[in-house]
Write a protein that holds these residues in place. Sequence first.
Motif, PDB file in Angstrom:
ATOM      1  N   VAL A  81      78.435  62.980  44.853  1.00 47.07           N
ATOM      2  CA  VAL A  81      79.428  63.384  45.841  1.00 47.07           C
ATOM      3  C   VAL A  81      80.492  62.298  46.033  1.00 47.07           C
ATOM      4  N   LEU A  82      80.162  61.062  45.689  1.00 50.15           N
ATOM      5  CA  LEU A  82      81.099  59.954  45.871  1.00 50.15           C
ATOM      6  C   LEU A  82      82.298  60.050  44.936  1.00 50.15           C
ATOM      7  N   THR A  83      82.179  60.834  43.875  1.00 49.02           N
ATOM      8  CA  THR A  83      83.281  60.959  42.916  1.00 49.02           C
ATOM      9  C   THR A  83      84.295  62.027  43.341  1.00 49.02           C
ATOM     10  N   LYS A  84      83.989  62.756  44.373  1.00 45.89           N
ATOM     11  CA  LYS A  84      84.890  63.827  44.808  1.00 45.89           C
ATOM     12  C   LYS A  84      86.095  63.227  45.529  1.00 45.89           C
ATOM     13  N   PRO A  85      87.296  63.703  45.235  1.00 46.58           N
ATOM     14  CA  PRO A  85      88.504  63.171  45.890  1.00 46.58           C
ATOM     15  C   PRO A  85      88.450  63.277  47.411  1.00 46.58           C
ATOM     16  N   CYS A  86      87.908  64.375  47.932  1.00 54.73           N
ATOM     17  CA  CYS A  86      87.860  64.547  49.389  1.00 54.73           C
ATOM     18  C   CYS A  86      86.937  63.526  50.035  1.00 54.73           C
ATOM     19  N   VAL A  87      85.845  63.194  49.345  1.00 58.92           N
ATOM     20  CA  VAL A  87      84.921  62.183  49.872  1.00 58.92           C
ATOM     21  C   VAL A  87      85.544  60.800  49.724  1.00 58.92           C
ATOM     22  N   GLY A  88      86.264  60.582  48.623  1.00 57.21           N
ATOM     23  CA  GLY A  88      86.954  59.314  48.439  1.00 57.21           C
ATOM     24  C   GLY A  88      87.959  59.067  49.552  1.00 57.21           C
ATOM     25  N   ALA A  89      88.687  60.113  49.944  1.00 62.29           N
ATOM     26  CA  ALA A  89      89.654  59.984  51.041  1.00 62.29           C
ATOM     27  C   ALA A  89      88.939  59.648  52.343  1.00 62.29           C
ATOM     28  N   PHE A  90      87.787  60.259  52.560  1.00 63.48           N
ATOM     29  CA  PHE A  90      86.995  59.962  53.758  1.00 63.48           C
ATOM     30  C   PHE A  90      86.550  58.499  53.765  1.00 63.48           C
ATOM     31  N   LEU A  91      86.095  58.002  52.623  1.00 65.68           N
ATOM     32  CA  LEU A  91      85.619  56.621  52.545  1.00 65.68           C
ATOM     33  C   LEU A  91      86.756  55.624  52.745  1.00 65.68           C
ATOM     34  N   ARG A  92      87.946  55.968  52.273  1.00 65.79           N
ATOM     35  CA  ARG A  92      89.092  55.072  52.484  1.00 65.79           C
ATOM     36  C   ARG A  92      89.462  55.001  53.967  1.00 65.79           C
ATOM     37  N   GLN A  93      89.261  56.088  54.669  1.00 65.25           N
ATOM     38  CA  GLN A  93      89.541  56.102  56.102  1.00 65.25           C
ATOM     39  C   GLN A  93      88.463  55.366  56.898  1.00 65.25           C
ATOM     40  N   HIS A  94      87.273  55.284  56.320  1.00 67.85           N
ATOM     41  CA  HIS A  94      86.148  54.643  57.005  1.00 67.85           C
ATOM     42  C   HIS A  94      85.483  53.635  56.066  1.00 67.85           C
ATOM     43  N   PRO A  95      86.141  52.502  55.831  1.00 64.22           N
ATOM     44  CA  PRO A  95      85.615  51.504  54.895  1.00 64.22           C
ATOM     45  C   PRO A  95      84.244  50.971  55.295  1.00 64.22           C
ATOM     46  N   GLY A  96      83.925  51.057  56.572  1.00 64.12           N
ATOM     47  CA  GLY A  96      82.612  50.605  57.002  1.00 64.12           C
ATOM     48  C   GLY A  96      81.491  51.404  56.366  1.00 64.12           C
ATOM     49  N   VAL A  97      81.746  52.675  56.093  1.00 66.93           N
ATOM     50  CA  VAL A  97      80.747  53.519  55.433  1.00 66.93           C
ATOM     51  C   VAL A  97      80.526  53.036  54.005  1.00 66.93           C
ATOM     52  N   MET A  98      81.625  52.749  53.304  1.00 60.39           N
ATOM     53  CA  MET A  98      81.497  52.232  51.945  1.00 60.39           C
ATOM     54  C   MET A  98      80.760  50.897  51.940  1.00 60.39           C
ATOM     55  N   TYR A  99      81.055  50.045  52.925  1.00 59.54           N
ATOM     56  CA  TYR A  99      80.373  48.762  53.014  1.00 59.54           C
ATOM     57  C   TYR A  99      78.862  48.964  53.174  1.00 59.54           C
ATOM     58  N   GLU A 100      78.489  49.916  54.019  1.00 58.18           N
ATOM     59  CA  GLU A 100      77.056  50.174  54.215  1.00 58.18           C
ATOM     60  C   GLU A 100      76.398  50.637  52.921  1.00 58.18           C
ATOM     61  N   LEU A 101      77.120  51.489  52.178  1.00 59.58           N
ATOM     62  CA  LEU A 101      76.574  51.976  50.921  1.00 59.58           C
ATOM     63  C   LEU A 101      76.397  50.843  49.911  1.00 59.58           C
ATOM     64  N   LEU A 102      77.416  49.971  49.812  1.00 62.69           N
ATOM     65  CA  LEU A 102      77.345  48.837  48.886  1.00 62.69           C
ATOM     66  C   LEU A 102      76.261  47.857  49.303  1.00 62.69           C
ATOM     67  N   ALA A 103      76.164  47.618  50.628  1.00 60.65           N
ATOM     68  CA  ALA A 103      75.142  46.709  51.116  1.00 60.65           C
ATOM     69  C   ALA A 103      73.756  47.246  50.838  1.00 60.65           C
ATOM     70  N   GLY A 104      73.620  48.567  50.947  1.00 61.72           N
ATOM     71  CA  GLY A 104      72.317  49.194  50.655  1.00 61.72           C
ATOM     72  C   GLY A 104      71.961  49.049  49.199  1.00 61.72           C
ATOM     73  N   ASN A 105      72.936  49.188  48.310  1.00 62.05           N
ATOM     74  CA  ASN A 105      72.686  49.010  46.876  1.00 62.05           C
ATOM     75  C   ASN A 105      72.301  47.565  46.559  1.00 62.05           C
ATOM     76  N   ALA A 106      72.970  46.632  47.224  1.00 60.05           N
ATOM     77  CA  ALA A 106      72.687  45.220  46.963  1.00 60.05           C
ATOM     78  C   ALA A 106      71.282  44.851  47.390  1.00 60.05           C
ATOM     79  N   GLY A 107      70.797  45.553  48.410  1.00 59.95           N
ATOM     80  CA  GLY A 107      69.464  45.232  48.915  1.00 59.95           C
ATOM     81  C   GLY A 107      68.351  45.884  48.132  1.00 59.95           C
ATOM     82  N   MET A 108      68.699  46.764  47.187  1.00 60.50           N
ATOM     83  CA  MET A 108      67.684  47.467  46.412  1.00 60.50           C
ATOM     84  C   MET A 108      67.042  46.558  45.371  1.00 60.50           C
TER      85      MET A 108
END
Length: 259
Positions: A232-259
């Motif tokens: 779902v992260l590759t969808k343009p509409c979701v990408g626009a949402f993530l750009r509006q809410h960078p904190g969400v992307m940060y949480e996702l990246l932080a979660g990946n780093a902790g794996m």
Amino acid sequence: MSKVREQLLALLSSGKYSDLVITCGSDTHNVHKAIVCTRSGFFERAETFAVGREAAESKIDLPEDEPAIIRLLVQFLYECAYDIHPPVRSLSSSAPQVQPWFPHSCHTRGAQYSLHFPCKKELCEHHICGTHCRSKCSDFTCSVCDDLRPHRSAAEYASRLLVHAKMYEVGDKYQVTGLKELARENFQAACAVSWDDEQFAVAARHVFTSTPESDGGLRGVVMEVLRARRGVLTKPCVGAFLRQHPGVMYELLAGNAGM
């Protein structure tokens, strides 16, 4: 339908013994303080501390809300549930054949599938014209019967995502016991089916703009979908949402780093 629920619906529909009026847009709801004020902290305070004209008339106006959402809110106050009636165009030949008269308009003469006003016909066990709708329903389709359809499309669930998000919002705004919990369950169920639809991004945007960071109810559901459904992260509409809410992307990246 239980006898008590049927009686409550009849009270709401008829306005009998109503001692409080809730208005929103062109809608007027003749409700009962014993029900709405005991189930909503907002209405309890509004009635307790009302002054001036609204106090004299026992009236509460909600000018900032959507009438359709307030209708569902009032329904929940009386039923502990809310039904999102699907649009007529969503019906198909797979609809239950035991209700061949759906959809209908009990107040419109001569229209196709219509029942002439006044109508007292019981369409199904969930709806009686003249009792539940004051003989004013238009293009009515019973949502309970409709849920019996064997194949509800992901698009239909997706169209409900934003409504569930808004019901969660008003549940918090009006401090309605149990509404946030139900809206979250409904939102989560809809996400499980329609996470791949563009409406998911629309609903997610509403969730993150209508709830505080401290409220992890729907935010948590959105994050679960983003983590579990990487596509779902590759969808343009979701990408626009993530750009509006960078904190969400940060949480996702932080979660990946902790794996």
